[in-house]
Design an enzyme around this catalytic site. Structure first.
Site, PDB file in Angstrom:
ATOM      1  N   VAL A 119       0.826  -1.206   0.000  1.00 31.43           N
ATOM      2  CA  VAL A 119       0.000   0.000   0.000  1.00 31.43           C
ATOM      3  C   VAL A 119       0.868   1.267   0.000  1.00 31.43           C
ATOM      4  O   VAL A 119       0.722   2.126  -0.871  1.00 31.43           O
ATOM      5  CB  VAL A 119      -0.961  -0.003   1.208  1.00 31.43           C
ATOM      6  CG1 VAL A 119      -1.613   1.352   1.388  1.00 31.43           C
ATOM      7  CG2 VAL A 119      -2.031  -1.060   0.976  1.00 31.43           C
ATOM      8  N   VAL A 177       1.680   0.898   7.815  1.00 31.57           N
ATOM      9  CA  VAL A 177       2.336  -0.339   8.252  1.00 31.57           C
ATOM     10  C   VAL A 177       1.330  -1.495   8.262  1.00 31.57           C
ATOM     11  O   VAL A 177       0.122  -1.279   8.141  1.00 31.57           O
ATOM     12  CB  VAL A 177       2.961  -0.161   9.657  1.00 31.57           C
ATOM     13  CG1 VAL A 177       3.993   0.962   9.641  1.00 31.57           C
ATOM     14  CG2 VAL A 177       1.884   0.129  10.689  1.00 31.57           C
ATOM     15  N   ASN A 178       1.833  -2.693   8.410  1.00 30.78           N
ATOM     16  CA  ASN A 178       0.960  -3.870   8.385  1.00 30.78           C
ATOM     17  C   ASN A 178       0.147  -3.985   9.672  1.00 30.78           C
ATOM     18  O   ASN A 178       0.613  -3.613  10.747  1.00 30.78           O
ATOM     19  CB  ASN A 178       1.774  -5.143   8.112  1.00 30.78           C
ATOM     20  CG  ASN A 178       3.135  -5.135   8.781  1.00 30.78           C
ATOM     21  OD1 ASN A 178       3.751  -4.081   8.945  1.00 30.78           O
ATOM     22  ND2 ASN A 178       3.595  -6.290   9.192  1.00 30.78           N
ATOM     23  N   ARG A 206     -29.515  -2.848  -9.523  1.00 35.27           N
ATOM     24  CA  ARG A 206     -29.307  -2.710  -8.078  1.00 35.27           C
ATOM     25  C   ARG A 206     -28.190  -3.617  -7.595  1.00 35.27           C
ATOM     26  O   ARG A 206     -27.551  -3.367  -6.584  1.00 35.27           O
ATOM     27  CB  ARG A 206     -30.601  -3.046  -7.316  1.00 35.27           C
ATOM     28  CG  ARG A 206     -31.703  -2.042  -7.551  1.00 35.27           C
ATOM     29  CD  ARG A 206     -33.014  -2.548  -7.017  1.00 35.27           C
ATOM     30  NE  ARG A 206     -33.410  -3.804  -7.661  1.00 35.27           N
ATOM     31  CZ  ARG A 206     -34.487  -4.493  -7.330  1.00 35.27           C
ATOM     32  NH1 ARG A 206     -35.264  -4.063  -6.374  1.00 35.27           N
ATOM     33  NH2 ARG A 206     -34.788  -5.613  -7.972  1.00 35.27           N
ATOM     34  N   CYS A 242      -6.351  -8.961   2.704  1.00 35.23           N
ATOM     35  CA  CYS A 242      -7.330  -8.058   3.324  1.00 35.23           C
ATOM     36  C   CYS A 242      -8.654  -8.694   3.741  1.00 35.23           C
ATOM     37  O   CYS A 242      -9.088  -8.511   4.871  1.00 35.23           O
ATOM     38  CB  CYS A 242      -7.618  -6.900   2.382  1.00 35.23           C
ATOM     39  SG  CYS A 242      -6.201  -5.809   2.214  1.00 35.23           S
ATOM     40  N   GLN A 254     -10.145 -11.638   4.524  1.00 33.24           N
ATOM     41  CA  GLN A 254     -10.334 -12.443   5.729  1.00 33.24           C
ATOM     42  C   GLN A 254      -9.963 -11.655   6.988  1.00 33.24           C
ATOM     43  O   GLN A 254     -10.712 -11.614   7.955  1.00 33.24           O
ATOM     44  CB  GLN A 254      -9.503 -13.721   5.618  1.00 33.24           C
ATOM     45  CG  GLN A 254      -9.606 -14.571   6.865  1.00 33.24           C
ATOM     46  CD  GLN A 254      -8.838 -15.871   6.712  1.00 33.24           C
ATOM     47  OE1 GLN A 254      -8.958 -16.569   5.722  1.00 33.24           O
ATOM     48  NE2 GLN A 254      -8.045 -16.186   7.705  1.00 33.24           N
TER      49      GLN A 254
HETATM   50  P1  NAD Z   1       3.058  -4.795   3.985  1.00 34.32           P
HETATM   51  O1  NAD Z   1       3.385  -5.814   4.988  1.00 34.32           O
HETATM   52  O2  NAD Z   1       3.295  -5.059   2.533  1.00 34.32           O
HETATM   53  O3  NAD Z   1       3.871  -3.445   4.318  1.00 34.32           O
HETATM   54  C1  NAD Z   1       4.001  -2.894   5.586  1.00 34.32           C
HETATM   55  C2  NAD Z   1       5.433  -2.371   5.752  1.00 34.32           C
HETATM   56  O4  NAD Z   1       5.525  -1.625   6.968  1.00 34.32           O
HETATM   57  C3  NAD Z   1       6.481  -3.468   5.851  1.00 34.32           C
HETATM   58  O5  NAD Z   1       7.449  -3.293   4.819  1.00 34.32           O
HETATM   59  C4  NAD Z   1       7.099  -3.257   7.253  1.00 34.32           C
HETATM   60  O6  NAD Z   1       8.505  -3.507   7.278  1.00 34.32           O
HETATM   61  C5  NAD Z   1       6.822  -1.796   7.508  1.00 34.32           C
HETATM   62  N1  NAD Z   1       6.796  -1.437   8.923  1.00 34.32           N
HETATM   63  C6  NAD Z   1       6.142  -2.063   9.945  1.00 34.32           C
HETATM   64  N2  NAD Z   1       6.332  -1.390  11.096  1.00 34.32           N
HETATM   65  C7  NAD Z   1       7.121  -0.317  10.812  1.00 34.32           C
HETATM   66  C8  NAD Z   1       7.653   0.751  11.586  1.00 34.32           C
HETATM   67  N3  NAD Z   1       7.371   0.869  12.902  1.00 34.32           N
HETATM   68  N4  NAD Z   1       8.430   1.666  10.965  1.00 34.32           N
HETATM   69  C9  NAD Z   1       8.697   1.568   9.641  1.00 34.32           C
HETATM   70  N5  NAD Z   1       8.215   0.581   8.862  1.00 34.32           N
HETATM   71  C10 NAD Z   1       7.428  -0.358   9.435  1.00 34.32           C
HETATM   72  O7  NAD Z   1       1.543  -4.396   4.215  1.00 34.32           O
HETATM   73  P2  NAD Z   1       0.505  -3.778   3.144  1.00 34.32           P
HETATM   74  O8  NAD Z   1      -0.094  -4.865   2.321  1.00 34.32           O
HETATM   75  O9  NAD Z   1       1.148  -2.615   2.472  1.00 34.32           O
HETATM   76  O10 NAD Z   1      -0.636  -3.281   4.115  1.00 34.32           O
HETATM   77  C11 NAD Z   1      -0.466  -2.132   4.921  1.00 34.32           C
HETATM   78  C12 NAD Z   1      -1.814  -1.725   5.489  1.00 34.32           C
HETATM   79  O11 NAD Z   1      -2.705  -1.355   4.422  1.00 34.32           O
HETATM   80  C13 NAD Z   1      -2.541  -2.833   6.251  1.00 34.32           C
HETATM   81  O12 NAD Z   1      -3.205  -2.253   7.344  1.00 34.32           O
HETATM   82  C14 NAD Z   1      -3.544  -3.366   5.245  1.00 34.32           C
HETATM   83  O13 NAD Z   1      -4.676  -3.895   5.866  1.00 34.32           O
HETATM   84  C15 NAD Z   1      -3.901  -2.120   4.470  1.00 34.32           C
HETATM   85  N6  NAD Z   1      -4.369  -2.353   3.100  1.00 34.32           N
HETATM   86  C16 NAD Z   1      -3.758  -3.265   2.292  1.00 34.32           C
HETATM   87  C17 NAD Z   1      -4.189  -3.454   0.976  1.00 34.32           C
HETATM   88  C18 NAD Z   1      -3.527  -4.451   0.063  1.00 34.32           C
HETATM   89  O14 NAD Z   1      -4.049  -4.674  -1.016  1.00 34.32           O
HETATM   90  N7  NAD Z   1      -2.420  -5.050   0.406  1.00 34.32           N
HETATM   91  C19 NAD Z   1      -5.226  -2.668   0.476  1.00 34.32           C
HETATM   92  C20 NAD Z   1      -5.820  -1.734   1.313  1.00 34.32           C
HETATM   93  C21 NAD Z   1      -5.376  -1.589   2.627  1.00 34.32           C
HETATM   94  C1  UDX Z   2      -9.381  -6.104  -1.871  1.00 31.19           C
HETATM   95  C2  UDX Z   2     -10.403  -5.009  -2.225  1.00 31.19           C
HETATM   96  O1  UDX Z   2     -10.937  -5.257  -3.527  1.00 31.19           O
HETATM   97  C3  UDX Z   2      -9.732  -3.640  -2.188  1.00 31.19           C
HETATM   98  O2  UDX Z   2     -10.691  -2.619  -2.427  1.00 31.19           O
HETATM   99  C4  UDX Z   2      -9.094  -3.449  -0.826  1.00 31.19           C
HETATM  100  O3  UDX Z   2      -8.420  -2.201  -0.775  1.00 31.19           O
HETATM  101  C5  UDX Z   2      -8.127  -4.575  -0.508  1.00 31.19           C
HETATM  102  O4  UDX Z   2      -8.804  -5.841  -0.610  1.00 31.19           O
HETATM  103  P1  UDX Z   2      -7.445  -7.376  -3.179  1.00 31.19           P
HETATM  104  O5  UDX Z   2      -7.537  -8.352  -2.074  1.00 31.19           O
HETATM  105  O6  UDX Z   2      -6.122  -6.829  -3.535  1.00 31.19           O
HETATM  106  O7  UDX Z   2      -8.392  -6.106  -2.886  1.00 31.19           O
HETATM  107  O8  UDX Z   2      -8.040  -8.040  -4.529  1.00 31.19           O
HETATM  108  P2  UDX Z   2      -9.533  -8.355  -5.019  1.00 31.19           P
HETATM  109  O9  UDX Z   2      -9.579  -8.040  -6.454  1.00 31.19           O
HETATM  110  O10 UDX Z   2     -10.554  -7.745  -4.181  1.00 31.19           O
HETATM  111  O11 UDX Z   2      -9.611  -9.942  -4.899  1.00 31.19           O
HETATM  112  C6  UDX Z   2      -9.642 -10.603  -3.642  1.00 31.19           C
HETATM  113  C7  UDX Z   2      -9.878 -12.079  -3.845  1.00 31.19           C
HETATM  114  O12 UDX Z   2     -11.209 -12.322  -4.294  1.00 31.19           O
HETATM  115  C8  UDX Z   2      -8.975 -12.711  -4.904  1.00 31.19           C
HETATM  116  O13 UDX Z   2      -8.558 -13.978  -4.466  1.00 31.19           O
HETATM  117  C9  UDX Z   2      -9.875 -12.806  -6.101  1.00 31.19           C
HETATM  118  O14 UDX Z   2      -9.474 -13.824  -6.981  1.00 31.19           O
HETATM  119  C10 UDX Z   2     -11.206 -13.121  -5.464  1.00 31.19           C
HETATM  120  N1  UDX Z   2     -12.373 -12.764  -6.284  1.00 31.19           N
HETATM  121  C11 UDX Z   2     -12.588 -11.463  -6.645  1.00 31.19           C
HETATM  122  C12 UDX Z   2     -13.282 -13.743  -6.648  1.00 31.19           C
HETATM  123  O15 UDX Z   2     -13.112 -14.920  -6.323  1.00 31.19           O
HETATM  124  N2  UDX Z   2     -14.385 -13.388  -7.386  1.00 31.19           N
HETATM  125  C13 UDX Z   2     -14.624 -12.100  -7.765  1.00 31.19           C
HETATM  126  O16 UDX Z   2     -15.630 -11.849  -8.413  1.00 31.19           O
HETATM  127  C14 UDX Z   2     -13.685 -11.105  -7.381  1.00 31.19           C
END
Ligand code: NAD
Ligand code: UDX
Length: 469
Positions: free
Chosen positions: A15, A91-92, A262, A278, A280
């Site tokens: 992110v 961060v995560n 709808r 995300c 789960q």
């Molecule tokens: P990620 O694990 O890829 O990245 C998090 C990074 O933060 C890691 O590189 C880690 O080393 C760093 N970090 C942790 N603690 C730190 C600290 N104290 N100082 C500096 N760096 C630190 O995680 P992500 O997938 O980028 O997710 C980040 C957040 O965004 C989560 O809360 C997640 O739920 C949310 N989010 C993720 C997605 C997605 O698609 N991955 C989408 C929307 C929201």
């Molecule tokens: C999701 C949300 O879409 C996004 O808005 C949020 O910020 C982070 O979580 P992401 O997990 O990256 O994004 O991918 P997404 O495209 O939502 O797919 C999630 C899972 O659902 C995948 O395993 C995908 O294959 C599955 N999926 C998606 C289905 O099985 N059927 C669908 O119709 C859509």
């Protein structure tokens, strides 16, 4: 409102990296520094040959344009904090593994550590933005920590700005977001801080797509959005089981349902189960929130979305075993795709992990091929999925292959677990000739041309498609 000149993003992950790279690209007048404690990750972001730590279509191009101009990656967290007027905390926030709320609640330790660092280092006022997905009212805890530890003259405004990008389409999603959500306290200072951040996005996002709401609504909206999206998939997957048992076709059913304006046509694709970091996690987080508010019926309602997904994954693995004459012991099963969806190298919560685990528990041999997932990642995921079994033992049953064709050679069955386009374009006749007979294909993504495969001679099973004509 303060005009933002320097942004720091704490966390250079899936992110923080893409989001702030796009801000840098679209706002050349703002200096953006993304900091992370993980040296390897930062080095990869800075690598001269652009071997970036995550794969995302279009990302490399963005980083090439902005890096060194107004986009910087560093492990110097303190310097990043000190210089910035606005700080994203990205961060995560994984599901807690132990302690109170284990298995459900979000682990907020990384958010708290980052917040404490901001308080310890900052010598001037900052806007602090929650970008991580967090439980409702986390901003309040952040404010308490910041205020208790701040220096004189340093005041903090806290905003919630959850991220809605999906992996695999992150850059498109960031360039043209459906909406940007900013939550703030409804005080003059809070509204002012909100305007400062809105100004940043307004450099490329139309004003009417920038929604401003209260802090708690913003935090809850993120959990709610993911819960409702995942619920659609669990609903369609629940119907896929009825289709398989009756001869209905889930694709046709989804099409018919989605035509209702709808409901809408998107996100109704039956699959082997949703994955990703995300869905789960965020639903379990919502379940935990509901439980802690003593709303046990609400908790049970959302929990069922995750349980349905677990069932779908197990059901698919069982279908493979059932179809292969009720045993796959010592048979070779090919799993095509290990990422949780196409166009990403991310494997977090991927359905492939559960499938391989189930196949191994039946004592099958498993070949795995994925175009983007690193071999080391697959081994790490499998050792975590089969705890107590040493990796050397797992390696006796699992082979990671470099291409689809070699992964399929001498196999009894092929399972398509990720919808990578290249799987559709495989020369299936050549694959058929290289396999043991009868040759089985299980399409968990409705990706392949089932009719064509049947003509070649394959025995084909597609998720959500009934056996009876
Ligand atoms: P990620 O694990 O890829 O990245 C998090 C990074 O933060 C890691 O590189 C880690 O080393 C760093 N970090 C942790 N603690 C730190 C600290 N104290 N100082 C500096 N760096 C630190 O995680 P992500 O997938 O980028 O997710 C980040 C957040 O965004 C989560 O809360 C997640 O739920 C949310 N989010 C993720 C997605 C997605 O698609 N991955 C989408 C929307 C929201
Ligand atoms: C999701 C949300 O879409 C996004 O808005 C949020 O910020 C982070 O979580 P992401 O997990 O990256 O994004 O991918 P997404 O495209 O939502 O797919 C999630 C899972 O659902 C995948 O395993 C995908 O294959 C599955 N999926 C998606 C289905 O099985 N059927 C669908 O119709 C859509």
């Amino acid at each position: 409102a303060v005009k933002v000149k320097k942004i720091c993003c704490i966390g250079a992950g899936y992110v923080g990296g893409p989001t702030c790279a796009v801000i840098a690209l679209k706002c050349p007048h703002i200096q953006v520094t993304i900091v992370d404690l993980n040296q390897t990750r930062v080095d990869a972001w800075n690598s001269l040959d652009y071997k970036l730590p995550i794969y995302e279509p279009g990302l490399e191009d963005v980083v090439r344009q902005a890096r060194g101009r107004n986009l910087f990656f560093s492990t110097d967290v303190d310097k990043g904090i000190l210089e910035a007027d606005l700080i994203f905390v990205s961060v995560n926030t994984p599901t807690k593994k132990t302690g109170v709320g284990a298995g459900f609640a979000a682990d907020l330790n990384y958010v708290e550590l980052a917040t404490r660092r901001i308080a310890a280092v900052a010598t001037s006022s900052k806007i602090v933005v929650e970008k991580s997905t967090v439980p409702c009212r986390t901003a309040e805890s952040m404010r308490t920590i910041l205020e208790a530890n701040s220096k004189p003259n340093a005041r903090f405004d806290i905003l919630s700005n959850p991220e809605f990008l999906a992996e695999g389409t992150a850059i498109d999603d960031l360039f043209r977001p459906d909406r940007v959500l900013i939550g703030s306290l409804q005080t003059p200072e809070g509204v002012d801080a909100c305007a400062s951040l809105a100004e940043v996005y307004a450099n490329w996002v139309p004003r009417e797509r920038i929604l401003t709401v209260g802090l708690w609504s913003s935090e809850l909206s993120k959990l709610a959005a993911n819960a409702m999206l995942a619920q659609r998939i669990s609903s369609i997957n629940a119907l896929s089981a009825i289709c398989e048992a009756t001869g209905a076709n889930i694709d046709e059913v989804a099409h018919a349902i989605g035509y209702d304006s709808r409901v809408g046509p998107k996100f109704l694709k039956a699959s082997v189960g949703f994955g990703g970091s995300c869905f789960q996690k965020d639903i379990l987080n919502l379940v935990y929130l509901s439980e802690s508010l003593h709303l046990s019926e609400i908790a049970a309602y959302w929990r069922q979305v995750v349980e349905m997904n677990e069932y779908q994954k197990r059901r698919f693995a069982k279908k493979v075993v059932d179809t292969l004459f009720n045993t796959i012991t010592n048979k070779r099963i090919t799993v095509l795709g290990f990422a949780f969806k196409a166009d990403t190298g991310d494997t977090r919560e991927s359905a492939s992990i559960s499938l391989v685990r189930d196949f191994l528990s039946e004592k099958a041999f498993v070949n795995i091929y994925d175009p983007k997932v690193e071999e080391a990642q697959i081994w790490q995921d499998l050792s975590e999925a089969v705890p107590g079994t040493p990796l050397e033992i797992i390696k006796k049953s699992v082979t990671i292959c470099n291409d689809a064709l070699s992964a399929c050679t001498n196999a009894e069955a092929i399972v398509v677990a990720t919808e990578w386009k290249e799987f559709r374009d495989i020369d299936w006749q050549v694959v058929y000739d290289s396999m043991n007979k009868p040759a089985f294909v299980f399409d968990g993504r409705m990706l392949l041309d089932a009719q064509k495969l049947k003509e070649i001679g394959f025995n084909v099973t597609v998720v959500g498609r009934g056996g009876r004509p």
